[in-house]
Design an enzyme around this catalytic site. Structure first.
Site, mmCIF file in Angstrom:
data_model
loop_
_atom_site.group_PDB
_atom_site.id
_atom_site.type_symbol
_atom_site.label_atom_id
_atom_site.label_comp_id
_atom_site.label_asym_id
_atom_site.label_seq_id
_atom_site.Cartn_x
_atom_site.Cartn_y
_atom_site.Cartn_z
ATOM 1 C CE LYS A 74 -0.566 11.005 5.488
ATOM 2 N NZ LYS A 74 -1.878 11.630 5.188
ATOM 3 C CG ASP A 111 -4.284 8.825 6.714
ATOM 4 O OD1 ASP A 111 -4.130 9.256 7.607
ATOM 5 O OD2 ASP A 111 -5.397 9.727 6.157
ATOM 6 C CD GLU A 122 -2.938 1.460 0.557
ATOM 7 O OE1 GLU A 122 -2.600 1.597 -0.787
ATOM 8 O OE2 GLU A 122 -4.024 1.543 0.812
HETATM 9 P P1 IMP Z 1 -6.939 5.139 5.072
HETATM 10 O O1 IMP Z 1 -8.118 4.473 4.486
HETATM 11 O O2 IMP Z 1 -7.487 6.377 5.825
HETATM 12 O O3 IMP Z 1 -5.663 4.432 5.574
HETATM 13 O O4 IMP Z 1 -6.141 5.945 3.549
HETATM 14 C C1 IMP Z 1 -5.523 5.381 2.960
HETATM 15 C C2 IMP Z 1 -5.618 5.838 1.528
HETATM 16 O O5 IMP Z 1 -5.643 7.066 1.330
HETATM 17 C C3 IMP Z 1 -4.331 5.778 0.867
HETATM 18 O O6 IMP Z 1 -4.409 4.299 0.126
HETATM 19 C C4 IMP Z 1 -3.879 6.653 -0.039
HETATM 20 O O7 IMP Z 1 -4.247 6.540 -1.430
HETATM 21 C C5 IMP Z 1 -4.775 7.730 0.546
HETATM 22 N N1 IMP Z 1 -4.055 8.706 1.304
HETATM 23 C C6 IMP Z 1 -3.921 8.874 2.517
HETATM 24 N N2 IMP Z 1 -3.240 9.910 3.076
HETATM 25 C C7 IMP Z 1 -2.568 10.418 1.790
HETATM 26 C C8 IMP Z 1 -1.739 11.418 1.589
HETATM 27 O O8 IMP Z 1 -1.199 12.123 2.383
HETATM 28 N N3 IMP Z 1 -1.542 11.608 0.255
HETATM 29 C C9 IMP Z 1 -2.035 10.957 -0.698
HETATM 30 N N4 IMP Z 1 -2.993 10.143 -0.746
HETATM 31 C C10 IMP Z 1 -3.128 9.834 0.740
HETATM 32 MG MG MG Z 2 -4.026 3.855 -1.705
#
Ligand code: IMP
Ligand code: MG
Length: 170
Positions: free
Chosen positions: A127, A99, A95
């Protein structure tokens, strides 16, 4: 216009990926490795990472999408399922960023339905502070915060082609 602040150089990325590839090579000796990239953001990282893994492996892709602008919508949509037979095999999900953890958690749940022997996660960027799910990232190259672009990562589909990692400041 948002500002691009350099965070991680091409050389630093290359070194870290080499190190991570070596670890994965060690850990997966004797296993049946299938590396599955999570589209779209992981495509650059996936291409560089697999070339640093020196055991036999197969590659597949899963499409998961959640982001609009700079915040997660919370809704994960799968746009592509893997093509390979995964039953009894050792999946490494690759991945771009973990985040909140929602996307990767949903992706793991979806892969579990295919009855693999194991599932681990490798992320370019972790993150950690923002995590909202109980998911463990097994291999992470960099721990960062802020909104990151470049090296496959986008802001509304732009900046994926930048060769290094930048913070986008609004
Ligand atoms: P999550 O579901 O909140 O963990 O988000 C994950 C997805 O969001 C990742 O696969 C990224 O594609 C996108 N994402 C999260 N943070 C960023 C960032 O800082 N820049 C670009 N894409 C992000
Ligand atoms: Mg992604």
């Amino acid at each position: 216009m948002p500002e691009l602040i350099p965070l991680i150089s091409q050389q630093e990325i290359e070194e870290k990926i080499q190190e991570t590839g070596q670890k994965i090579t060690q850990d997966y000796k004797g296993l049946d490795l299938v590396v599955i990239g999570v589209l779209k953001g992981a495509f650059v990282f996936l291409a560089d990472l697999v070339r640093q893994i020196t055991i036999d492996l197969e590659i597949d892709l899963v499409g998961a999408s959640s982001y609009q602008n700079t915040s997660s919508t919370g809704q994960i949509v799968f746009t592509k399922q893997p093509d390979l037979e995964l039953k009894g095999r050792d999946i490494l999900l690759v991945e771009d960023i973990v985040d909140t953890g929602r996307t990767i958690t949903k992706t793991v749940e979806s892969m579990q339905l295919l009855n693999p022997r194991s599932i681990k996660i490798c992320a370019l960027i972790d993150k950690k502070e923002r995590r909202e799910t109980q998911i463990n990232v097994d291999y992470s190259c960099f721990c960062l915060d802020g909104f990151i672009v470049g090296y496959g990562l986008d802001y509304n589909e732009k900046y994926r082609n930048l060769p290094a990692i930048f913070e986008l400041k609004f």
